[in-house]
Design a protein around this motif. Structure first.
Motif, short mmCIF file in Angstrom:
data_model
loop_
_atom_site.label_atom_id
_atom_site.label_comp_id
_atom_site.label_asym_id
_atom_site.label_seq_id
_atom_site.Cartn_x
_atom_site.Cartn_y
_atom_site.Cartn_z
N LEU A 1 0.35 -6.92 8.34
CA LEU A 1 -0.01 -5.92 7.16
C LEU A 1 0.32 -6.43 5.93
CD1 LEU A 1 1.70 -2.77 8.75
CD2 LEU A 1 -0.67 -3.07 8.36
N TYR A 2 0.88 -7.85 5.97
CA TYR A 2 1.22 -8.48 4.58
C TYR A 2 -0.14 -8.66 3.91
CZ TYR A 2 3.35 -11.48 0.92
OH TYR A 2 3.92 -11.84 -0.07
N LEU A 3 -1.09 -9.00 4.72
CA LEU A 3 -2.70 -9.27 4.14
C LEU A 3 -3.39 -8.04 3.82
CD1 LEU A 3 -4.93 -11.52 3.64
CD2 LEU A 3 -5.81 -10.98 6.00
N LYS B 1 -4.23 3.33 -4.30
CA LYS B 1 -3.53 4.71 -4.50
C LYS B 1 -2.36 4.67 -3.60
CE LYS B 1 -7.23 7.31 -6.61
NZ LYS B 1 -7.90 8.51 -6.67
N LYS B 2 -2.08 4.41 -2.23
CA LYS B 2 -1.26 4.75 -1.60
C LYS B 2 0.06 3.71 -1.67
CE LYS B 2 -2.65 8.32 0.61
NZ LYS B 2 -1.76 9.88 1.05
N LEU B 3 -0.39 2.55 -2.64
CA LEU B 3 0.62 1.63 -2.38
C LEU B 3 1.83 2.09 -3.14
CD1 LEU B 3 -1.40 -1.79 -3.06
CD2 LEU B 3 0.19 -1.40 -1.37
N VAL B 4 3.18 1.68 -2.79
CA VAL B 4 4.36 1.97 -3.47
C VAL B 4 5.19 0.93 -3.65
CG1 VAL B 4 6.56 3.26 -3.33
CG2 VAL B 4 4.41 4.23 -2.33
N TYR B 5 5.67 0.54 -4.96
CA TYR B 5 6.46 -0.76 -5.28
C TYR B 5 7.89 -0.46 -5.73
CZ TYR B 5 2.48 -3.87 -4.15
OH TYR B 5 1.51 -4.62 -3.45
N PHE C 1 7.16 -2.06 1.51
CA PHE C 1 6.45 -0.99 1.67
C PHE C 1 5.99 -1.06 3.09
CE2 PHE C 1 1.80 -0.09 2.21
CZ PHE C 1 1.90 1.07 1.85
N ILE C 2 5.78 -2.39 3.64
CA ILE C 2 5.27 -2.52 4.90
C ILE C 2 6.51 -2.26 5.99
CG2 ILE C 2 4.97 -4.21 6.91
CD1 ILE C 2 3.60 -6.25 4.54
N ASP C 3 7.88 -2.58 5.67
CA ASP C 3 8.99 -1.91 6.61
C ASP C 3 9.01 -0.38 6.59
OD1 ASP C 3 9.77 -4.43 6.87
OD2 ASP C 3 11.19 -4.49 5.46
N GLY C 4 8.75 0.22 5.54
CA GLY C 4 8.90 1.69 5.47
C GLY C 4 7.73 2.28 6.26
#
Length: 671
Positions: free
Chosen positions: A98-100, A171-175, A258-261
């Motif tokens: 998912l990192y890519l 749009k769904k990215l959270v940082y 983000f990936i962990d969540g």
């Protein structure tokens, strides 16, 4: 008919190429990206009244500017006007894959996630809520089985739908609030600059914080470049004061958060995971103490199989060529035509083709090791040696192992190396890894002089090649290629039982290349050698008075200090520069038994002793690679400088090592 351009992206070893092959079948072609040396596979097919043009993007882990592959992939997403990007993901290794995916979301790509290898995930008791995952990501997630082509109908229908209804995947990215706020400040300035409007402002802001050289240069040359870079410096300092990390680390941590969540929300896992079959095997195969001995045992077994299984087939083919030669001579007599057929064609090409069984077996074993996942472990095991002794990462060992088959794919495999200095250094040492073109030379000399220790002798020669490569790399790393290697993570794919079809296909493709070479390069070289051996008219064929004898006699004194200063091995080495099989083709043409000669194995006993035979094999192992390898290096470096440097390094090394071995041999009593 509507036409869709679809990019296929993903990490290495996730089944991306299998998806590409299943979708495109025979309708595909391979070339290079314009202006780049990275391979580009394209294919097309029709589905439900739509023409699909599929582009198989290079397999990589990120979209940074560390390697050409990464730059090519992100340029395709940004510049090539693709309709949809299908991101193939290994469901059993979701976090890493998912990192890519997150980086493609930063590019606002119109994405579909194709979850492959679900059976491996279920074996680990990982259960993925596909619907929830799709909802949280904001784009479709489709479960597929690339090997059995399951889920492909849904994937293609979704691709058509997605092309008609594109999404903004960023749009769904959270940082996190702190980073999000300051990224927004930089985005506002970027969006005011019309020169930078061709790429997503979020992605440009992230790349500026990561200090991506290509994007930094682009922004600096933009009208608002100075204002933007001043803001980036201010944000970078502010974030460092808070997190005590540089921008690149902060961005990476935000992606993983983000990936962990996401994974915690959509994947159900057992509290204590059972070790997988791959984990259990790796505990032994990559063990710190056992890893290298196991690697050496596997190499030793490979060489024993090559000789013990291949010898009877070699004998049968040799008998066939001998019978053909005797038939021609007995029925048509000794004429210039029969000499050309028997000494030139059968002696030259046939003398090489008889070693086809050993070469095919070598490719077969390498294909099994590669398809099973072991070759990556061999590189991992060698990482400690390569890093401590040489200063190169074990990643450099993967192109070196591929060099066992052929130097050309080995050289091309260095493209994945991020550090240009390491890449050039790896290219320089790949020719020391003995390729299958040299195998006929070893097969002939070992059978003639070391009958009782065939497998052991071949094993020793390959080990000497690895050892010399490490020593030369050690010297070059401290002279021509100074500098530290860039860090990297070694890809270790799950172990698989290789499919019979896949292994046989890979073996056939590589063996076919050898046969093509026999029918082209070796054939032409055999004809030239025959002409030089037959003329001037009146001399005995391949006599020292022939053209080839005169040429060899002129150069031969150079090799006298190595113990083989006769003209025959000299011309064999000279023609071997074209391709190493031609060394044997030359001997075979000079000593062909079918024409009344004394037989190649018997003939070389009149020239070589066991010591000089061994020294000759070492020289063949180390000296200048074939034309194809040199041409590949020129293509990869876009310069003649490095092929010339390689010729000097390999030939100088071959001469020095052979000289030392010969004189040590004489000193301890060999003759």
């Amino acid at each position: 008919m509507r036409e869709l351009i679809v990019g296929l992206a993903g990490n290495p070893n996730v089944g991306k190429t299998t998806v590409f092959n299943q979708l495109t079948g025979m309708h595909q072609h391979v070339g290079n990206w314009p202006g780049k040396t990275v391979e580009k596979a394209e294919g097309h097919f029709e589905y439900d009244g739509v023409k699909f043009d599929i582009v198989d993007l290079p397999g990589n882990y990120s979209l940074s500017a560390h390697s050409i592959e990464e730059i090519v992939s992100r340029d395709f997403i940004v510049d090539e006007s693709s309709d949809v990007i299908i991101n193939v993901v290994d469901a059993a290794n979701l976090e890493r894959n998912l990192y890519l995916t997150v980086q493609m979301m930063e590019l606002d790509a119109n994405l579909i996630l194709a979850l492959n290898m679900n059976d491996f995930a279920k074996r680990k008791e990982h259960y993925i809520n596909i619907d929830l995952m799709s909802e949280l990501l904001g784009f479709p997630v489709i479960e597929i089985d690339a090997k059995h082509k399951e889920g492909f109908d849904e994937l293609l229908k979704t691709t058509i739908h997605q092309a008609n209804h594109p999404v903004h995947s960023s749009k769904k990215l959270v940082y996190g609030d702190e980073l999000k706020e300051h990224l927004g400040d930089i985005q506002d300035l970027i969006e005011q600059d019309h020169v930078l409007s061709d790429v997503p402002s979020l992605w440009v802001a992230i790349k500026l914080l990561e200090n991506d050289e290509i994007i930094v240069d682009k922004v600096k040359n933009a009208p608002h470049g100075k204002i933007i870079m001043d803001e980036v410096k201010k944000v970078d300092k502010h974030l460092y004061d808070i997190f005590k990390e540089d921008g690149e680390e902060i961005i990476a941590n935000a992606r993983y958060a983000f990936i962990d969540g996401l994974v915690k929300e959509v994947v159900s896992k057992p509290d204590i995971e059972k070790p997988s079959r791959t984990d259990r095997i790796d505990n032994i195969v990559t063990n710190r103490i056992l890893g290298i001995p196991i690697f050496l045992i596997i190499l030793y077994c490979m060489f024993q199989i090559v000789f013990s299984v291949g010898a009877p087939f070699e004998y049968l083919i040799n008998q066939g060529f001998d019978a053909a030669g005797r038939f021609i001579i007995s029925n048509f007599g000794n004429t210039i035509t029969t000499s050309f057929l028997v000494d030139g064609l059968i002696g030259g090409v046939g003398g090489v083709v008889i070693f086809l069984p050993q070469i095919a077996l070598m490719f077969l074993v390498i294909s099994i090791l590669e398809d099973s996942g072991y070759l990556a472990r061999a590189a991992f095991v060698m990482d400690r040696v390569m890093h401590k002794l040489v200063g190169l990462h074990g990643k450099a060992f993967i192109p070196m192992i591929l060099g066992f088959g052929c130097g050309v794919p080995g050289i091309m495999a260095t493209r994945t190396m991020e550090n240009e200095s390491d890449r050039l250094l790896t290219m320089m040492i790949i020719p020391f890894m003995s390729c299958t073109s040299r195998l006929p030379v070893y097969a002939l000399f070992i059978a003639a002089f070391f009958t009782a220790y065939q497998g052991q002798m071949l094993f020793a020669i390959y080990l000497i090649g690895i050892l010399i490569a490490i020593i030369v790399a050690f010297i070059l790393k401290r002279t021509i290629f100074k500098g530290m290697s860039s860090p990297f993570v070694m890809e270790l794919p799950s172990y698989k039982i290789p499919s019979l079809k896949g292994v046989l296909l890979h073996t056939w493709e590589k063996t076919k290349d050898f046969l093509k070479k026999a029918g082209s390069i070796i054939l032409v070289a055999s004809i030239i050698i025959w002409i030089l051996g037959y003329f001037p008219l009146g001399v005995q064929y391949a006599d020292h008075q022939s053209l080839i004898g005169q040429l060899g006699s002129f150069i031969a004194p150079i090799f006298a200090p190595l113990g083989f200063g006769q003209w025959e091995p000299t011309v064999a080495l000279l023609f071997g520069i074209v391709s190493k099989e031609v060394v044997i083709g030359t001997f075979s043409a000079l000593f062909g038994s079918a024409s009344g000669g004394i037989g190649i194995e018997t003939a070389i006993h009149t020239i070589f002793t066991p010591l000089t035979a061994f020294v000759f094999m070492i020289f063949v192992l180390l000296y200048v690679p074939c034309f194809a390898t040199l041409a590949t290096i020129k293509q990869e470096t876009n310069s003649w400088k490095w092929p010339i440097v390689m010729v000097m390094i390999t030939t100088g090394t071959a001469y020095i090592v052979s000289f030392i071995i010969y004189h040590i041999g004489l000193f301890i009593g060999f003759t």
